[in-house]
Design a protein around this motif. Structure first.
Motif, mmCIF file in Angstrom:
data_model
loop_
_atom_site.group_PDB
_atom_site.id
_atom_site.type_symbol
_atom_site.label_atom_id
_atom_site.label_comp_id
_atom_site.label_asym_id
_atom_site.label_seq_id
_atom_site.Cartn_x
_atom_site.Cartn_y
_atom_site.Cartn_z
ATOM 1 N N PHE A 3 0.884 -1.216 0.146
ATOM 2 C CA PHE A 3 -0.109 0.084 0.175
ATOM 3 C C PHE A 3 0.818 1.216 0.035
ATOM 4 N N GLY A 9 -6.228 4.662 1.429
ATOM 5 C CA GLY A 9 -6.049 5.451 2.857
ATOM 6 C C GLY A 9 -7.000 6.655 2.834
ATOM 7 N N GLU A 66 -5.471 -3.453 4.531
ATOM 8 C CA GLU A 66 -4.396 -2.684 5.160
ATOM 9 C C GLU A 66 -4.418 -3.498 6.371
HETATM 10 O O1 AHR Z 1 -2.259 3.275 6.714
HETATM 11 C C1 AHR Z 1 -2.784 4.531 7.758
HETATM 12 C C2 AHR Z 1 -4.049 4.611 7.587
HETATM 13 O O2 AHR Z 1 -4.888 3.645 8.320
HETATM 14 C C3 AHR Z 1 -4.759 4.890 6.422
HETATM 15 O O3 AHR Z 1 -4.823 6.350 5.657
HETATM 16 C C4 AHR Z 1 -6.235 4.571 6.738
HETATM 17 O O4 AHR Z 1 -7.190 3.768 5.895
HETATM 18 C C5 AHR Z 1 -6.252 3.675 8.001
HETATM 19 O O5 AHR Z 1 -6.841 4.214 8.938
#
Ligand code: AHR
Length: 501
Positions: A24, A70, A291
């Motif tokens: 990511f 994100g 994530e």
């Molecule tokens: O990876 C950091 C942040 O974590 C991302 O921007 C978000 O999607 C999540 O809360």
């Protein structure tokens, strides 16, 4: 302590989708600016991409990279990042209180992906924007030419369409921190409308519907059920996120965290099947765990800087320096994905460079592999082919949040092209080695064994750009004896056992 893993070549979980070794890259901190892109850096190429970072990303063999966020994506205008660089506007990114210079946009990212031997997974802004902007970006990226937006791309020097296959319908839309945060009904409806229109353009696109940001969300698991009832027909995946923390210093409990990942996958998998039954549907919904990582080392400094920081470009944010014990958590999460290869088809280590990442850079300087780099490297290199269901015996223990935690967690794969069988194993005991017996039934002629180990006498040991090799794996050869082998897993260790002809 004694433990065992027994494998049967017919007892398969499913094909490993190589995209579980995805990552990511968000416009956040120094991930893009100072990570992927740093014109003027001694290793930068003619487009400004850091060559030392590209080299490490290629080593990790990451098949897919989610982009551009994100939380960032929920306020992003993709049009700002295309066309002549000198005319691109600077914008305020409210998610991370940062000035966005827009010197990297979709075309640069796709070109970076080619150089990194990876593919893009594009996230759409369903926070401050919606259906029309999503369709515009899709036309810009994927239509060959002969329409206003595809011709605009061609005029920007990109003659061939990008042909991006996987699209995320927003990011963490269940989270009150998200710009344009929605209820499950509001999000489900918008995601469905957007997804349906996108599939009118190309029914073969793969679409990801937002699931829960973590299992502690008050809306979990109703969010998945309610939203999937809207999106079942057009979505292919539901997205899950999870971050791990040892902020309270309870290492045994921290090392057991992947048991929560296991429950998360099982619960959401059963919801996917329930919605399928309710819809009288034929297709399955898979999980995109897009994530995951350890994230807590940087929390204190980031909280202060978020509140007090003046608007700047690419400030250092979320720069966790990972310890040996963090690598054990990363390894046990990868093991969990392999053991759910029939449901988890995409997973993204968040993130790739500098921001909670396996790769750290110094602006203008060197680069290093963080501790978590190694379990990811090994799983990506050797954990391909078919996931086998390991029969594991292990002594158990209890931690603050979990009961009956096995000291040994393990997964296994068989690479059908090479015939190699791999066992991935974490010994969670902080002070005891595990004597592991591996019994490989029905695998002929595996006469060569290699044992890769990552461990350190100090669980808080780290790698940095200035001391990059404090925590590194070591390799030893052994000879499996008639399908049975015994190896010693050191206390608090990540291990890969490779069996080949
Ligand atoms: O990876 C950091 C942040 O974590 C991302 O921007 C978000 O999607 C999540 O809360």
């Amino acid at each position: 302590m004694q433990a065992s893993v027994t494998l049967d070549r017919e007892n398969r979980i499913g094909q490993v989708d190589k995209r579980i070794y995805g990552s990511f890259a968000e416009h956040l901190g120094r991930c893009v600016y100072g990570g992927l892109y740093e014109p003027g850096h001694p290793t930068a190429d003619e487009e400004g991409f850091r060559g030392d970072v590209l080299e490490l990303v290629r080593q990790l063999d990451v098949p897919i990279v989610r982009y551009p966020g994100g939380n960032f994506v929920s306020g992003y205008r993709w049009e700002d990042g295309v066309g002549a660089k000198e005319t691109r506007p600077k914008r305020l990114d409210l998610a991370w209180r940062t000035t966005e210079p827009n010197q990297v946009g979709v075309n640069e990212f796709v070109r970076w992906c080619r150089k990194a031997h990876t593919t893009p997974m594009m996230a759409l802004n369903l926070g401050t924007r919606g259906l029309q902007e999503a369709l515009d970006l899709l036309e810009y990226c994927n239509h060959p030419s002969g329409s206003a937006l595809s011709d605009l791309r061609v005029s920007h020097g990109e003659r061939e369409p990008h042909n991006i296959r996987v699209w995320c319908l927003g990011n963490e839309m269940d989270g009150p921190w998200q710009m344009g945060h929605k209820t499950a009904q509001e999000y489900g409806r918008l995601a469905r409308e957007t997804g349906c229109a996108m599939k009118m353009f190309d029914p073969s696109l793969e679409l990801v519907s937002c699931g829960s940001s973590h299992t502690g969300m008050p809306t979990f698991p109703d969010w998945e059920r309610e939203t999937l009832e809207h999106t079942y027909d057009m979505a292919n995946y539901v997205s899950l996120h999870q971050y791990f923390s040892n902020a309270d210093g309870d290492t045994p409990n921290f090392l057991a965290g992947a048991l929560e990942t296991e429950r998360f996958i099982r619960t959401v998998g059963s919801i996917c099947d329930t919605v399928k039954a309710k819809k009288r549907g034929k297709k399955d919904i898979y999980i995109s765990f897009d994530e995951w990582n350890v994230w807590y080392h940087s929390h204190k400094s980031d909280d202060n800087s978020m509140a007090n920081r003046p608007w700047t470009e690419a400030p250092p944010l979320l720069e966790d320096i990972y310890t040996m014990e963090d690598a054990l958590v990363a390894g046990s999460v990868l093991i969990t994905f392999l053991n759910h290869a029939d449901r988890v088809k995409i997973a993204c280590l968040a993130q790739l460079v500098n921001v909670i990442a396996p790769i750290m850079t110094k602006t203008g300087g060197g680069v290093c592999r963080q501790t978590i780099f190694y379990p990811f490297l090994h799983a990506s290199a050797y954990g391909r082919g078919v996931a086998l269901r390991p029969n594991v015996t292990s002594p158990l223990h209890d931690t603050k949040n979990f009961t009956d935690v096995p000291y040994l967690t393990a997964a296994a794969t068989r690479n059908e092209e090479t015939g190699e069988v791999c066992v991935f194993a974490v010994n969670r005991s902080l002070d005891q080695p595990l004597d592991l017996t591996c019994n490989l039934k029905g695998f002929e002629g595996l006469t060569r064994g290699e044992h890769i180990t990552l461990c350190h006498s100090d669980l808080k040991a780290v790698n940095t750009v200035d001391a990059p090799d404090e925590v590194t794996p070591r390799r030893a050869l052994f000879t499996p004896d008639g399908g049975v082998s015994s190896v010693r897993l050191p206390a608090a260790s990540w291990n890969v056992l490779r069996y080949s002809k």
